[in-house]
Design a protein around this motif. Sequence first.
Motif, PDB file in Angstrom:
ATOM      1  N   ARG A 164      -3.476  -5.025  -2.093  1.00 28.72           N
ATOM      2  CA  ARG A 164      -2.157  -5.504  -1.671  1.00 28.72           C
ATOM      3  C   ARG A 164      -1.100  -5.314  -2.754  1.00 28.72           C
ATOM      4  NH1 ARG A 164      -0.772 -10.774  -2.972  1.00 28.72           N
ATOM      5  NH2 ARG A 164      -2.931 -10.848  -3.608  1.00 28.72           N
ATOM      6  N   GLN A 165      -1.466  -5.671  -3.984  1.00 31.38           N
ATOM      7  CA  GLN A 165      -0.430  -5.664  -5.015  1.00 31.38           C
ATOM      8  C   GLN A 165       0.058  -4.280  -5.409  1.00 31.38           C
ATOM      9  OE1 GLN A 165      -2.010  -8.176  -7.968  1.00 31.38           O
ATOM     10  NE2 GLN A 165      -1.060  -9.991  -7.093  1.00 31.38           N
ATOM     11  N   LEU A 166      -0.782  -3.281  -5.229  1.00 29.09           N
ATOM     12  CA  LEU A 166      -0.345  -1.951  -5.654  1.00 29.09           C
ATOM     13  C   LEU A 166       0.434  -1.234  -4.557  1.00 29.09           C
ATOM     14  CD1 LEU A 166      -0.470   0.164  -7.919  1.00 29.09           C
ATOM     15  CD2 LEU A 166      -2.550   1.028  -6.860  1.00 29.09           C
ATOM     16  N   PHE A 167      -0.193  -1.138  -3.384  1.00 29.84           N
ATOM     17  CA  PHE A 167       0.416  -0.301  -2.351  1.00 29.84           C
ATOM     18  C   PHE A 167       1.234  -1.071  -1.327  1.00 29.84           C
ATOM     19  CE2 PHE A 167      -3.348   2.258  -3.640  1.00 29.84           C
ATOM     20  CZ  PHE A 167      -2.616   3.235  -4.281  1.00 29.84           C
ATOM     21  N   GLN A 168       1.137  -2.386  -1.344  1.00 33.23           N
ATOM     22  CA  GLN A 168       1.905  -3.216  -0.402  1.00 33.23           C
ATOM     23  C   GLN A 168       1.687  -2.763   1.040  1.00 33.23           C
ATOM     24  OE1 GLN A 168       3.473  -5.772  -1.492  1.00 33.23           O
ATOM     25  NE2 GLN A 168       4.244  -5.408  -3.530  1.00 33.23           N
ATOM     26  N   ILE A 169       0.432  -2.519   1.408  1.00 36.34           N
ATOM     27  CA  ILE A 169       0.133  -2.120   2.782  1.00 36.34           C
ATOM     28  C   ILE A 169       0.254  -3.354   3.677  1.00 36.34           C
ATOM     29  CG2 ILE A 169      -1.618  -1.126   4.337  1.00 36.34           C
ATOM     30  CD1 ILE A 169      -1.263   0.939   2.248  1.00 36.34           C
ATOM     31  N   TYR A 184     -18.931  11.793   8.357  1.00 36.45           N
ATOM     32  CA  TYR A 184     -18.029  11.095   9.279  1.00 36.45           C
ATOM     33  C   TYR A 184     -16.610  11.143   8.735  1.00 36.45           C
ATOM     34  CZ  TYR A 184     -19.147   6.901   6.358  1.00 36.45           C
ATOM     35  OH  TYR A 184     -19.347   6.011   5.335  1.00 36.45           O
ATOM     36  N   LYS A 185     -15.666  10.952   9.646  1.00 36.63           N
ATOM     37  CA  LYS A 185     -14.266  11.141   9.263  1.00 36.63           C
ATOM     38  C   LYS A 185     -13.385  10.109   9.958  1.00 36.63           C
ATOM     39  CE  LYS A 185     -11.559  14.603  10.845  1.00 36.63           C
ATOM     40  NZ  LYS A 185     -11.184  16.017  11.083  1.00 36.63           N
ATOM     41  N   VAL A 186     -12.426   9.604   9.218  1.00 36.09           N
ATOM     42  CA  VAL A 186     -11.514   8.599   9.757  1.00 36.09           C
ATOM     43  C   VAL A 186     -10.082   9.026   9.475  1.00 36.09           C
ATOM     44  CG1 VAL A 186     -10.738   6.193   9.511  1.00 36.09           C
ATOM     45  CG2 VAL A 186     -13.178   6.723   9.426  1.00 36.09           C
ATOM     46  N   LYS A 187      -9.218   8.871  10.490  1.00 35.63           N
ATOM     47  CA  LYS A 187      -7.791   9.089  10.251  1.00 35.63           C
ATOM     48  C   LYS A 187      -7.095   7.748  10.363  1.00 35.63           C
ATOM     49  CE  LYS A 187      -7.414  13.850  11.468  1.00 35.63           C
ATOM     50  NZ  LYS A 187      -6.750  14.916  12.128  1.00 35.63           N
ATOM     51  N   GLN A 188      -6.130   7.528   9.503  1.00 40.20           N
ATOM     52  CA  GLN A 188      -5.442   6.238   9.535  1.00 40.20           C
ATOM     53  C   GLN A 188      -3.965   6.405   9.202  1.00 40.20           C
ATOM     54  OE1 GLN A 188      -6.634   3.577   6.356  1.00 40.20           O
ATOM     55  NE2 GLN A 188      -6.856   5.247   4.905  1.00 40.20           N
ATOM     56  N   GLU A 189      -3.202   5.411   9.635  1.00 37.58           N
ATOM     57  CA  GLU A 189      -1.786   5.343   9.284  1.00 37.58           C
ATOM     58  C   GLU A 189      -1.541   3.996   8.636  1.00 37.58           C
ATOM     59  OE1 GLU A 189      -0.084   7.938  13.017  1.00 37.58           O
ATOM     60  OE2 GLU A 189       0.892   6.019  12.530  1.00 37.58           O
ATOM     61  N   SER A 190      -1.041   4.037   7.428  1.00 39.90           N
ATOM     62  CA  SER A 190      -0.816   2.785   6.711  1.00 39.90           C
ATOM     63  C   SER A 190       0.681   2.575   6.524  1.00 39.90           C
ATOM     64  CB  SER A 190      -1.487   2.830   5.337  1.00 39.90           C
ATOM     65  OG  SER A 190      -2.800   3.333   5.455  1.00 39.90           O
ATOM     66  N   THR A 191       1.128   1.397   6.898  1.00 42.59           N
ATOM     67  CA  THR A 191       2.547   1.079   6.733  1.00 42.59           C
ATOM     68  C   THR A 191       2.710   0.225   5.490  1.00 42.59           C
ATOM     69  OG1 THR A 191       2.660   1.026   9.123  1.00 42.59           O
ATOM     70  CG2 THR A 191       4.573   0.160   7.938  1.00 42.59           C
ATOM     71  N   ARG A 192       3.647   0.623   4.638  1.00 41.92           N
ATOM     72  CA  ARG A 192       3.846  -0.098   3.381  1.00 41.92           C
ATOM     73  C   ARG A 192       5.111  -0.937   3.421  1.00 41.92           C
ATOM     74  NH1 ARG A 192       5.206   3.500  -0.706  1.00 41.92           N
ATOM     75  NH2 ARG A 192       4.493   1.965  -2.195  1.00 41.92           N
ATOM     76  N   ALA A 193       5.044  -2.062   2.736  1.00 45.10           N
ATOM     77  CA  ALA A 193       6.275  -2.830   2.509  1.00 45.10           C
ATOM     78  C   ALA A 193       6.973  -2.167   1.329  1.00 45.10           C
ATOM     79  CB  ALA A 193       5.924  -4.268   2.179  1.00 45.10           C
ATOM     80  N   ASN A 194       8.152  -2.618   1.013  1.00 41.89           N
ATOM     81  CA  ASN A 194       8.848  -2.006  -0.121  1.00 41.89           C
ATOM     82  C   ASN A 194       8.279  -2.518  -1.436  1.00 41.89           C
ATOM     83  OD1 ASN A 194      10.560  -0.593   1.552  1.00 41.89           O
ATOM     84  ND2 ASN A 194      11.941  -2.351   1.746  1.00 41.89           N
ATOM     85  N   ASN A 195       8.094  -1.614  -2.360  1.00 44.52           N
ATOM     86  CA  ASN A 195       7.693  -2.036  -3.701  1.00 44.52           C
ATOM     87  C   ASN A 195       8.919  -2.588  -4.415  1.00 44.52           C
ATOM     88  OD1 ASN A 195       5.504   0.477  -3.395  1.00 44.52           O
ATOM     89  ND2 ASN A 195       4.781  -1.267  -4.558  1.00 44.52           N
ATOM     90  N   SER A 196       8.668  -3.519  -5.317  1.00 43.61           N
ATOM     91  CA  SER A 196       9.789  -4.036  -6.107  1.00 43.61           C
ATOM     92  C   SER A 196      10.197  -2.967  -7.122  1.00 43.61           C
ATOM     93  CB  SER A 196       9.364  -5.304  -6.843  1.00 43.61           C
ATOM     94  OG  SER A 196       8.408  -4.967  -7.819  1.00 43.61           O
ATOM     95  N   VAL A 197      11.411  -3.093  -7.623  1.00 41.45           N
ATOM     96  CA  VAL A 197      11.906  -2.122  -8.609  1.00 41.45           C
ATOM     97  C   VAL A 197      10.970  -2.099  -9.816  1.00 41.45           C
ATOM     98  CG1 VAL A 197      13.850  -1.544 -10.124  1.00 41.45           C
ATOM     99  CG2 VAL A 197      14.269  -2.454  -7.833  1.00 41.45           C
ATOM    100  N   PRO A 210       4.903   7.835   0.927  1.00 38.49           N
ATOM    101  CA  PRO A 210       5.852   7.507   1.990  1.00 38.49           C
ATOM    102  C   PRO A 210       5.624   6.118   2.590  1.00 38.49           C
ATOM    103  CG  PRO A 210       4.283   9.175   2.720  1.00 38.49           C
ATOM    104  CD  PRO A 210       3.997   8.925   1.288  1.00 38.49           C
ATOM    105  N   LYS A 211       6.605   5.653   3.283  1.00 39.03           N
ATOM    106  CA  LYS A 211       6.573   4.321   3.908  1.00 39.03           C
ATOM    107  C   LYS A 211       5.421   4.226   4.920  1.00 39.03           C
ATOM    108  CE  LYS A 211       8.702   0.420   4.240  1.00 39.03           C
ATOM    109  NZ  LYS A 211       9.405  -0.337   5.118  1.00 39.03           N
ATOM    110  N   ILE A 212       5.271   5.270   5.731  1.00 41.60           N
ATOM    111  CA  ILE A 212       4.090   5.326   6.605  1.00 41.60           C
ATOM    112  C   ILE A 212       3.213   6.456   6.082  1.00 41.60           C
ATOM    113  CG2 ILE A 212       3.225   5.760   8.935  1.00 41.60           C
ATOM    114  CD1 ILE A 212       5.715   4.438  10.000  1.00 41.60           C
ATOM    115  N   LEU A 213       2.105   6.074   5.523  1.00 38.58           N
ATOM    116  CA  LEU A 213       1.231   7.054   4.883  1.00 38.58           C
ATOM    117  C   LEU A 213       0.123   7.445   5.852  1.00 38.58           C
ATOM    118  CD1 LEU A 213       0.418   8.518   2.196  1.00 38.58           C
ATOM    119  CD2 LEU A 213      -1.035   6.552   1.739  1.00 38.58           C
ATOM    120  N   LYS A 214       0.089   8.737   6.205  1.00 37.68           N
ATOM    121  CA  LYS A 214      -0.986   9.218   7.077  1.00 37.68           C
ATOM    122  C   LYS A 214      -2.064   9.804   6.188  1.00 37.68           C
ATOM    123  CE  LYS A 214       1.846  10.298  11.040  1.00 37.68           C
ATOM    124  NZ  LYS A 214       2.380  11.316  11.923  1.00 37.68           N
TER     125      LYS A 214
END
Length: 317
Positions: A164-169, A184-197, A210-214
């Motif tokens: 959580r603390q690094l990528f803010q997913i 085996y193989k998995v595809k995922q989409e991860s949505t991130r919150a904004n990182n602090s400055v 990116p904000k939505i990481l595929k």
Amino acid sequence: MTHILPGAPWLIAHRSMLGVNQPHKVTLNGQDYALWQNDRGEIFALNNVCPHMQAPLSNGWICKERDTITCPFHALEFDGEGKLHREGKRDTQPFAQPLKLTVIGDCIWTYDDCKPRTGIPDIVKQIASEYDFVGIAGDKTIQGDFLSTWLINSDFNHQNGTHRQLFQIVQNHMTEFVKDGYWYKVKQESTRANNSVRELLSNPVLFAIPKILKSTVEYFFPSVLILYAETGSGPFAQVVVQYPQQQNQTKIYELIFAKFKSAWIKPLLRQSMLKAIDVVVEQDSTAIETRYPYQPAKIRLPNEEVMMYAEKLYREW
Ligand code: FES
Ligand SMILES: [Fe+2]
């Protein structure tokens, strides 16, 4: 100890981890080995226990001229076949036990002298031919068993807590799960919150995510898994390597590859990229090492079928 997953191909080191004419210690399935590479790029591995009085050969030194390792205790010299070199002569019988290696490109594989059960995955060679090698990251021994370490990388919910603390997913969505035996193989989409400055400044690689990481994770049980992602700086492939050192110690390290959009990005992002991976592995190992003893889960989350599939492969090996 009894071998964990006998017959699995283990990627015990990458050439860049060895240096030249320097002993390097590897522990696999409870046994220590001394590995070294000569200046022609040939790689040797011997059981680390000196057959004279059991000193660790990896604490010794390499003789360049004779391609031998010298024991630190009484300076006996052994070549890569384990044969003793004495007074300019080479014994005919090996005293030290060599470990059979298969070197493919920069990757050093071994079946740990067991009968092979699966082939060595081609994938690492393929990635190395297509991508630029960035470096090694997250190299550590996790105080945890092999299965727990493998399973955390098949766990598509732990980003929310562990990382959580690094990528803010904030959300992770699995879009595909396909399997075929040990692959085996998995595809995922991860949505991130904004990182602090502050986070961005302390780790500039976050700018490239990116904000939505595929991403796609491809598994070659039980040797390696690869995470592929498209980032702002170009495609990225993270080869996660694992092997059992002891019953409750698992080695992990990652080979990081990328196709940078332009040459100047690599020196700029390299350190930051490797540092981010170090943090990820540290977070995973904390999660593994701080858990209480196993009990069957009383709550189930979505996407846990990937973990269950991996566990089945392990138990039915
Ligand atoms: S213990 Fe290795 S030379 Fe004596
Ligand atoms: Fe993780």
